[in-house]
Design an enzyme around this catalytic site. Structure first.
Site, mmCIF file in Angstrom:
data_model
loop_
_atom_site.group_PDB
_atom_site.id
_atom_site.type_symbol
_atom_site.label_atom_id
_atom_site.label_comp_id
_atom_site.label_asym_id
_atom_site.label_seq_id
_atom_site.Cartn_x
_atom_site.Cartn_y
_atom_site.Cartn_z
ATOM 1 C CD GLU A 110 -11.154 45.202 -24.448
ATOM 2 O OE1 GLU A 110 -10.995 44.119 -24.737
ATOM 3 O OE2 GLU A 110 -11.250 45.459 -23.058
ATOM 4 C CG ASP A 111 -13.114 41.719 -26.567
ATOM 5 O OD1 ASP A 111 -12.903 42.429 -25.779
ATOM 6 O OD2 ASP A 111 -13.282 40.591 -26.255
ATOM 7 C CG ASP A 114 -20.692 43.669 -20.360
ATOM 8 O OD1 ASP A 114 -21.563 44.267 -20.290
ATOM 9 O OD2 ASP A 114 -20.723 42.405 -20.446
ATOM 10 C CG PHE A 163 -22.645 35.789 -22.706
ATOM 11 C CD1 PHE A 163 -22.160 36.204 -21.424
ATOM 12 C CD2 PHE A 163 -21.653 35.247 -23.471
ATOM 13 C CE1 PHE A 163 -21.150 36.137 -20.830
ATOM 14 C CE2 PHE A 163 -20.271 35.021 -22.991
ATOM 15 C CZ PHE A 163 -20.110 35.370 -21.781
ATOM 16 C CB VAL A 164 -22.058 38.434 -28.451
ATOM 17 C CG1 VAL A 164 -23.362 38.929 -28.668
ATOM 18 C CG2 VAL A 164 -21.328 39.494 -27.751
ATOM 19 N NE ARG A 176 -10.129 33.424 -25.232
ATOM 20 C CZ ARG A 176 -10.426 34.384 -24.425
ATOM 21 N NH1 ARG A 176 -11.060 35.491 -25.090
ATOM 22 N NH2 ARG A 176 -10.471 34.208 -23.064
HETATM 23 C C1 PRP Z 1 -13.836 41.079 -21.124
HETATM 24 C C2 PRP Z 1 -13.801 41.663 -22.587
HETATM 25 C C3 PRP Z 1 -13.517 42.935 -22.180
HETATM 26 C C4 PRP Z 1 -14.023 43.136 -20.581
HETATM 27 C C5 PRP Z 1 -15.407 43.964 -20.732
HETATM 28 O O1 PRP Z 1 -12.601 40.421 -20.962
HETATM 29 O O2 PRP Z 1 -12.964 41.180 -23.441
HETATM 30 O O3 PRP Z 1 -11.911 43.407 -21.987
HETATM 31 O O4 PRP Z 1 -14.594 41.818 -20.351
HETATM 32 O O5 PRP Z 1 -16.041 43.897 -19.815
HETATM 33 P P1 PRP Z 1 -16.634 45.305 -18.806
HETATM 34 O O6 PRP Z 1 -16.776 46.482 -19.942
HETATM 35 O O7 PRP Z 1 -17.601 44.706 -18.169
HETATM 36 O O8 PRP Z 1 -15.318 45.563 -18.015
HETATM 37 P P2 PRP Z 1 -12.420 39.069 -19.927
HETATM 38 O O9 PRP Z 1 -12.011 39.846 -18.696
HETATM 39 O O10 PRP Z 1 -13.366 38.237 -20.137
HETATM 40 O O11 PRP Z 1 -10.984 38.482 -20.656
HETATM 41 P P3 PRP Z 1 -10.699 38.006 -21.817
HETATM 42 O O12 PRP Z 1 -10.520 39.193 -22.759
HETATM 43 O O13 PRP Z 1 -9.306 37.361 -21.738
HETATM 44 O O14 PRP Z 1 -11.604 37.008 -22.321
HETATM 45 MG MG MG Z 2 -13.750 36.704 -21.485
HETATM 46 MN MN MN Z 3 -10.898 41.253 -22.689
#
Ligand code: PRP
Ligand code: MG
Ligand code: MN
Length: 196
Positions: A110-111, A114, A163-164, A176
Protein backbone atom coordinates in the site's frame (compact mmCIF):
# COMPACT_ATOMS: atom_id res chain seq x y z
CA UNK A 1 9.55 18.47 -10.99
CA UNK A 2 7.55 18.59 -14.25
CA UNK A 3 6.56 22.11 -15.40
CA UNK A 4 2.85 21.38 -14.98
CA UNK A 5 3.31 20.81 -11.23
CA UNK A 6 5.95 23.48 -10.51
CA UNK A 7 3.50 26.07 -9.11
CA UNK A 8 1.23 23.51 -7.43
CA UNK A 9 3.63 22.25 -4.76
CA UNK A 10 4.59 23.58 -1.34
CA UNK A 11 7.71 21.45 -0.90
CA UNK A 12 9.45 18.18 -1.69
CA UNK A 13 8.93 15.98 1.37
CA UNK A 14 10.80 12.86 0.22
CA UNK A 15 13.01 13.01 -2.89
CA UNK A 16 12.83 10.07 -5.28
CA UNK A 17 16.35 8.85 -4.46
CA UNK A 18 15.56 8.68 -0.76
CA UNK A 19 12.40 6.72 -1.51
CA UNK A 20 14.34 4.23 -3.62
CA UNK A 21 16.99 3.67 -0.92
CA UNK A 22 14.28 2.97 1.62
CA UNK A 23 12.38 0.64 -0.71
CA UNK A 24 15.58 -1.34 -1.30
CA UNK A 25 16.07 -1.78 2.46
CA UNK A 26 12.45 -2.86 2.93
CA UNK A 27 12.84 -5.39 0.09
CA UNK A 28 15.85 -6.97 1.84
CA UNK A 29 14.03 -7.11 5.16
CA UNK A 30 10.93 -8.67 3.60
CA UNK A 31 12.98 -11.38 1.88
CA UNK A 32 14.94 -12.08 5.09
CA UNK A 33 11.75 -12.53 7.07
CA UNK A 34 9.85 -14.52 4.46
CA UNK A 35 9.10 -18.10 5.48
CA UNK A 36 7.94 -19.29 2.06
CA UNK A 37 6.48 -18.19 -1.27
CA UNK A 38 4.77 -14.78 -1.10
CA UNK A 39 1.63 -13.51 -2.77
CA UNK A 40 2.49 -9.83 -3.19
CA UNK A 41 -0.77 -7.97 -3.40
CA UNK A 42 -0.80 -4.43 -4.82
CA UNK A 43 -3.51 -2.06 -3.59
CA UNK A 44 -4.44 0.05 -6.63
CA UNK A 45 -4.04 2.74 -7.66
CA UNK A 46 -1.79 4.44 -5.10
CA UNK A 47 0.25 1.35 -4.31
CA UNK A 48 1.39 0.62 -7.86
CA UNK A 49 4.72 2.52 -7.88
CA UNK A 50 5.89 1.21 -4.51
CA UNK A 51 4.78 -2.27 -5.54
CA UNK A 52 6.71 -2.12 -8.82
CA UNK A 53 9.93 -0.86 -7.20
CA UNK A 54 9.64 -3.23 -4.23
CA UNK A 55 9.20 -6.27 -6.47
CA UNK A 56 12.16 -5.09 -8.56
CA UNK A 57 14.41 -4.82 -5.53
CA UNK A 58 13.32 -8.26 -4.30
CA UNK A 59 14.33 -9.62 -7.73
CA UNK A 60 17.69 -7.81 -7.56
CA UNK A 61 18.33 -9.25 -4.10
CA UNK A 62 17.86 -12.68 -5.61
CA UNK A 63 20.18 -11.87 -8.54
CA UNK A 64 22.95 -10.79 -6.15
CA UNK A 65 23.01 -14.22 -4.58
CA UNK A 66 20.83 -13.32 -1.60
CA UNK A 67 18.05 -15.47 -0.22
CA UNK A 68 15.44 -16.23 -2.86
CA UNK A 69 11.71 -16.31 -2.43
CA UNK A 70 9.16 -17.09 -5.13
CA UNK A 71 6.64 -14.32 -5.71
CA UNK A 72 3.22 -14.36 -7.24
CA UNK A 73 1.58 -11.03 -7.98
CA UNK A 74 -1.98 -9.94 -7.30
CA UNK A 75 -3.78 -6.65 -7.73
CA UNK A 76 -6.76 -5.30 -5.83
CA UNK A 77 -8.68 -2.08 -6.08
CA UNK A 78 -10.15 -0.79 -2.83
CA UNK A 79 -12.28 2.30 -2.42
CA UNK A 80 -11.92 4.82 0.44
CA UNK A 81 -11.57 8.59 1.00
CA UNK A 82 -15.32 8.58 0.26
CA UNK A 83 -16.04 10.79 3.26
CA UNK A 84 -18.14 8.06 4.83
CA UNK A 85 -17.24 6.98 8.34
CA UNK A 86 -18.55 3.41 8.18
CA UNK A 87 -18.78 2.17 4.57
CA UNK A 88 -17.39 -1.33 4.01
CA UNK A 89 -14.52 -1.65 1.51
CA UNK A 90 -15.25 -3.26 -1.83
CA UNK A 91 -12.64 -5.59 -3.36
CA UNK A 92 -12.28 -5.82 -7.12
CA UNK A 93 -11.51 -9.57 -6.97
CA UNK A 94 -14.06 -12.26 -7.69
CA UNK A 95 -14.96 -14.84 -5.05
CA UNK A 96 -12.93 -17.42 -6.99
CA UNK A 97 -9.85 -15.17 -7.04
CA UNK A 98 -10.17 -14.61 -3.29
CA UNK A 99 -10.33 -18.38 -2.63
CA UNK A 100 -6.77 -18.52 -4.03
CA UNK A 101 -5.56 -16.76 -0.85
CA UNK A 102 -6.28 -19.84 1.25
CA UNK A 103 -3.10 -21.15 2.93
CA UNK A 104 -0.88 -18.50 1.29
CA UNK A 105 1.54 -15.99 2.79
CA UNK A 106 0.21 -12.63 1.65
CA UNK A 107 2.09 -9.35 1.56
CA UNK A 108 -0.21 -6.39 0.97
CA UNK A 109 1.55 -3.42 -0.61
CA UNK A 110 0.00 0.00 0.00
CA UNK A 111 1.17 3.60 -0.50
CA UNK A 112 -0.19 5.21 2.64
CA UNK A 113 -1.97 4.49 5.91
CA UNK A 114 -3.96 7.63 6.72
CA UNK A 115 -6.91 6.94 9.05
CA UNK A 116 -6.16 3.22 8.71
CA UNK A 117 -9.76 2.48 7.78
CA UNK A 118 -8.99 1.03 4.35
CA UNK A 119 -6.36 -1.37 5.68
CA UNK A 120 -8.28 -2.56 8.73
CA UNK A 121 -11.28 -3.38 6.55
CA UNK A 122 -9.15 -4.97 3.84
CA UNK A 123 -7.41 -7.21 6.40
CA UNK A 124 -10.76 -8.22 7.85
CA UNK A 125 -11.96 -9.24 4.38
CA UNK A 126 -8.82 -11.15 3.43
CA UNK A 127 -8.72 -13.10 6.70
CA UNK A 128 -12.11 -14.59 5.81
CA UNK A 129 -10.29 -16.57 3.09
CA UNK A 130 -7.97 -18.33 5.61
CA UNK A 131 -4.53 -17.26 4.40
CA UNK A 132 -1.51 -18.76 6.22
CA UNK A 133 -0.33 -15.22 7.07
CA UNK A 134 -0.99 -11.62 6.08
CA UNK A 135 1.57 -8.84 6.40
CA UNK A 136 1.37 -5.27 5.20
CA UNK A 137 4.04 -3.03 3.69
CA UNK A 138 3.08 0.64 3.46
CA UNK A 139 5.49 3.20 2.10
CA UNK A 140 3.98 5.92 4.28
CA UNK A 141 2.10 6.21 7.54
CA UNK A 142 0.58 9.57 8.37
CA UNK A 143 0.71 11.01 11.88
CA UNK A 144 -2.88 12.14 12.24
CA UNK A 145 -5.36 12.45 15.14
CA UNK A 146 -7.82 10.63 12.85
CA UNK A 147 -5.70 7.43 12.95
CA UNK A 148 -7.42 4.29 14.22
CA UNK A 149 -4.08 3.10 15.60
CA UNK A 150 -3.31 0.53 12.92
CA UNK A 151 0.44 0.09 12.25
CA UNK A 152 1.73 -2.11 9.37
CA UNK A 153 4.57 -4.66 9.72
CA UNK A 154 6.75 -2.75 7.22
CA UNK A 155 6.77 1.06 6.98
CA UNK A 156 8.90 3.26 4.74
CA UNK A 157 8.40 6.65 6.35
CA UNK A 158 6.22 8.24 9.04
CA UNK A 159 5.08 11.61 7.69
CA UNK A 160 3.43 14.69 9.20
CA UNK A 161 -0.27 15.40 8.80
CA UNK A 162 -0.12 17.04 5.36
CA UNK A 163 -1.73 16.24 2.01
CA UNK A 164 1.04 14.49 0.08
CA UNK A 165 1.16 13.61 -3.59
CA UNK A 166 3.53 11.95 -6.03
CA UNK A 167 5.08 8.48 -6.44
CA UNK A 168 1.55 7.30 -7.38
CA UNK A 169 -0.23 9.22 -4.61
CA UNK A 170 -2.87 11.45 -6.18
CA UNK A 171 -4.95 14.54 -5.70
CA UNK A 172 -8.06 14.09 -7.87
CA UNK A 173 -6.07 11.58 -9.93
CA UNK A 174 -3.27 14.08 -10.68
CA UNK A 175 0.33 14.03 -9.39
CA UNK A 176 0.70 10.26 -9.76
CA UNK A 177 3.13 11.19 -12.57
CA UNK A 178 5.59 12.82 -10.16
CA UNK A 179 8.72 11.01 -8.90
CA UNK A 180 9.09 12.71 -5.52
CA UNK A 181 6.66 12.74 -2.62
CA UNK A 182 5.59 16.37 -2.24
CA UNK A 183 3.22 18.54 -0.25
CA UNK A 184 0.57 20.18 -2.44
CA UNK A 185 -0.15 23.92 -1.98
CA UNK A 186 -3.42 25.86 -2.10
CA UNK A 187 -2.86 26.91 -5.69
CA UNK A 188 -2.37 23.26 -6.63
CA UNK A 189 -5.58 22.29 -4.88
CA UNK A 190 -7.43 24.87 -6.96
CA UNK A 191 -5.65 24.16 -10.22
CA UNK A 192 -6.38 20.44 -10.00
CA UNK A 193 -9.77 20.65 -8.31
CA UNK A 194 -12.60 18.54 -9.73
CA UNK A 195 -14.32 20.64 -12.36
CA UNK A 196 -17.94 20.10 -13.35
C1 PRP B 1 -5.90 6.16 -0.52
C2 PRP B 1 -4.56 5.52 -0.23
C3 PRP B 1 -4.92 4.37 0.67
C4 PRP B 1 -6.08 4.92 1.47
C5 PRP B 1 -5.60 5.44 2.80
O1 PRP B 1 -6.50 5.46 -1.57
O2 PRP B 1 -3.95 5.06 -1.42
O3 PRP B 1 -5.34 3.25 -0.06
O4 PRP B 1 -6.63 6.01 0.69
O5 PRP B 1 -6.64 6.06 3.52
P1 PRP B 1 -7.18 5.56 4.92
O6 PRP B 1 -6.02 5.00 5.71
O7 PRP B 1 -7.74 6.81 5.55
O8 PRP B 1 -8.24 4.54 4.67
P2 PRP B 1 -7.70 6.06 -2.46
O9 PRP B 1 -8.99 5.56 -1.93
O10 PRP B 1 -7.52 7.53 -2.61
O11 PRP B 1 -7.53 5.34 -3.87
P3 PRP B 1 -6.28 5.39 -4.87
O12 PRP B 1 -5.19 4.56 -4.23
O13 PRP B 1 -6.80 4.76 -6.11
O14 PRP B 1 -5.88 6.83 -5.05
MG1 MG C 1 -6.44 8.56 -3.95
MN1 MN D 1 -5.05 3.58 -2.34
Amino acid sequence: IPDHYEDALESVLIPHGVIMDRVEKLAKLIVQEATGPLVVCCVLKGGHQFFADLVNYIKKNVTRGGKTVPLSLEFIKVKSYSGETSGEVKLSLTEEECQEFQGKNILIVEDIIDTGKTMVQLLQKLKQYSPESVKVASLLIKKTPLSNGYIPEYVGFAIPNAFVVGYALDYNEYFRDLDHICVINDHGKMKYAIKN
